[in-house]
Every structure is written in C-alpha cells, then in structure tokens.
Design a protein around this motif. Structure first.
Motif, short mmCIF file in Angstrom:
data_model
loop_
_atom_site.label_atom_id
_atom_site.label_comp_id
_atom_site.label_asym_id
_atom_site.label_seq_id
_atom_site.Cartn_x
_atom_site.Cartn_y
_atom_site.Cartn_z
N SER A 87 0.86 -1.19 0.00
CA SER A 87 0.00 0.00 0.00
C SER A 87 0.89 1.23 0.00
N TYR A 88 0.42 2.26 -0.63
CA TYR A 88 1.19 3.51 -0.65
C TYR A 88 0.23 4.69 -0.75
N THR A 89 0.74 5.82 -0.32
CA THR A 89 0.01 7.08 -0.47
C THR A 89 0.95 8.08 -1.13
N VAL A 90 0.38 8.91 -1.98
CA VAL A 90 1.15 9.93 -2.68
C VAL A 90 0.73 11.29 -2.16
N VAL A 91 1.73 12.09 -1.82
CA VAL A 91 1.46 13.47 -1.43
C VAL A 91 1.78 14.32 -2.65
N ASP A 92 0.74 14.90 -3.22
CA ASP A 92 0.85 15.71 -4.43
C ASP A 92 1.17 17.15 -4.02
N ALA A 93 2.42 17.53 -4.13
CA ALA A 93 2.89 18.83 -3.63
C ALA A 93 2.23 20.01 -4.34
N GLN A 94 1.99 19.88 -5.64
CA GLN A 94 1.43 21.00 -6.40
C GLN A 94 -0.06 20.86 -6.68
N GLY A 95 -0.61 19.69 -6.35
CA GLY A 95 -2.03 19.47 -6.58
C GLY A 95 -2.40 19.37 -8.05
N ASP A 96 -1.44 18.98 -8.89
CA ASP A 96 -1.69 18.94 -10.33
C ASP A 96 -1.52 17.55 -10.95
N ASN A 97 -1.46 16.50 -10.12
CA ASN A 97 -1.25 15.16 -10.67
C ASN A 97 -2.46 14.68 -11.46
N GLY A 176 8.36 17.64 -6.49
CA GLY A 176 8.02 17.91 -5.09
C GLY A 176 7.13 16.88 -4.44
N ASP A 177 6.63 15.90 -5.21
CA ASP A 177 5.75 14.87 -4.65
C ASP A 177 6.54 13.88 -3.79
N SER A 178 5.84 13.18 -2.94
CA SER A 178 6.46 12.10 -2.18
C SER A 178 5.51 10.90 -2.17
N LEU A 179 6.09 9.74 -2.01
CA LEU A 179 5.31 8.50 -1.98
C LEU A 179 5.73 7.74 -0.73
N ASP A 180 4.77 7.41 0.12
CA ASP A 180 5.02 6.62 1.33
C ASP A 180 4.54 5.20 1.07
N LEU A 181 5.50 4.27 1.08
CA LEU A 181 5.25 2.87 0.76
C LEU A 181 5.24 2.03 2.03
N THR A 182 4.22 1.18 2.16
CA THR A 182 4.16 0.21 3.26
C THR A 182 4.08 -1.19 2.67
N TRP A 183 5.01 -2.02 3.07
CA TRP A 183 4.98 -3.44 2.71
C TRP A 183 4.69 -4.22 3.98
N THR A 184 3.67 -5.05 3.92
CA THR A 184 3.32 -5.91 5.05
C THR A 184 3.58 -7.35 4.63
N PHE A 185 4.49 -8.00 5.35
CA PHE A 185 4.83 -9.39 5.08
C PHE A 185 4.06 -10.27 6.06
N ASN A 186 3.24 -11.17 5.54
CA ASN A 186 2.45 -12.08 6.37
C ASN A 186 2.94 -13.51 6.17
N ALA A 187 3.29 -14.17 7.26
CA ALA A 187 3.77 -15.55 7.20
C ALA A 187 2.60 -16.50 7.40
N GLN A 188 2.64 -17.61 6.67
CA GLN A 188 1.66 -18.68 6.86
C GLN A 188 2.42 -19.98 7.12
N GLN A 189 1.84 -20.82 7.94
CA GLN A 189 2.47 -22.09 8.31
C GLN A 189 2.52 -23.04 7.12
N THR A 190 3.32 -24.09 7.26
CA THR A 190 3.31 -25.18 6.28
C THR A 190 2.08 -26.03 6.54
N GLU A 191 1.82 -26.98 5.67
CA GLU A 191 0.67 -27.88 5.86
C GLU A 191 0.87 -28.71 7.12
#
Length: 195
Positions: A87-97, A176-191
C-alpha cells in the motif's frame, strides 16, 4: 401368619435375593492408571531486517535504487508461504497530478547480491498494490524459497530494485511529490502433518 404377611415377606426376600445376585454379577477386579498429556502450540515469527527498506530524497526520473533486506524465521514452526501486501500514499505537492506516481515507480525483485542482473519479477508499485498476496508469493517468494518455505531458524536475503521510470515525456507534475510505501509481510504455516 396371614396371607398378606407371607406375601410381603416372600416379596422382600425375593427382592433381597435378586439384589444380592445382581450385586454379585458386577463384582470384578479393577485397576486404573492416569496419563499426563500435553499439546504445546508452536509459533510463527517472521522478522524483516531492516524494517525500513528504502528512504531517499531528491529523486528524478531515471534514478534507480537497489536495496537488500532479510526475511528471518524466528519462530518454532516452518513458514510455508510469505504473503506481501503493498500500500502507498502519494502526497501531491502541487495538486496537479493527473497520473498515479506509483505507476512510474518500477519494482524489480532480484535473486541476490551476486546475481543482480537476474530478475525474478518486475512490475510497478501501482500494479503490485492491486495484486493478490497469493499471486505475489507465487511469482516472488516461491522461486526464492525453492518451494520449501522458510524453515525455523533460517533467513533469506532479498534484493529489490526501485526505478523512477523516465518515460521520455513531461513528468513535471511529480516535482516535489512524495510516496510513502508500506509493505506488510504475512507468514503462513506449512501444511499440517500426521505425527
């Protein structure tokens, strides 16, 4: 003795006899033992090191950044799958994206530091955000883990290349824009298995 007393006495004697006979048929030797049993549940503990994979300033179209990090299994159970949510959010510095900045950030998952030219999977942040975590596991983590998952006490190096694509067109809207990126790693068990 009258008839009522004789019948009553006879009936009481019969009931007492049946009780003694019945009680005798249930008499047997017995013994008992007690067992103590335990079910201890294991733990899944996926760690990412470092927890901040990338932080850069003053980037421009054409810039690339290679970062490596580790996935570590610190639990007591083997990890069968790693599911990545983006997931990410973009901050549009100039409001023109008029376009999504994430469509201009390319991501390449690479094998490891001595094979930087071998790409496992390549996409954009925008597409990665829309992908199902199971698909990312199949395209990225299964080739890295050789379908064995991440065993207890093991770690695996991952290398990612981020590239601000220079598309040869006017990209001034991203100044002037910035992008904040979040990576969430979820582990699952073996069978589960018969043990």
């Amino acid at each position: 003795m009258n008839v009522k007393k004789q019948l009553s006495t006879g009936l009481v004697s019969a009931v007492l006899g049946i009780t003694l006979i019945g009680g005798g048929t249930y008499a047997y030797f017995s013994d008992s033992e007690e067992t103590n049993n335990t079910f201890a549940v294991g733990t899944l503990d996926l760690a990412v090191n470092p927890t901040q994979i990338i932080s850069v300033d003053n980037i421009q179209p054409g810039d690339s950044f290679i970062r490596d990090f580790e996935l570590q299994n610190n639990g007591t159970l083997d990890i069968g799958k790693v599911l990545l949510e983006t997931s990410y959010t973009v901050v549009d510095a100039q409001g023109d994206n008029t376009e999504d900045f994430g469509e201009h950030i390319e991501v390449e998952f690479l094998y490891n530091l001595d094979k930087l030219d071998e790409v496992i999977y390549k996409t954009t942040l925008a597409k990665l955000q829309d992908m199902k975590p199971e698909v990312i596991n199949e395209k990225v983590f299964e080739p890295i883990f050789d379908e064995e998952g991440l065993p207890t006490g093991e770690m695996n190096d991952l290398v990612v290349k981020f590239h601000f694509v220079d598309n040869g067109k006017d990209q001034n809207q991203f100044q002037g824009d910035s992008l904040d990126l979040t990576w969430t790693f979820n582990a699952q068990q073996t069978e589960g298995e018969q043990r």
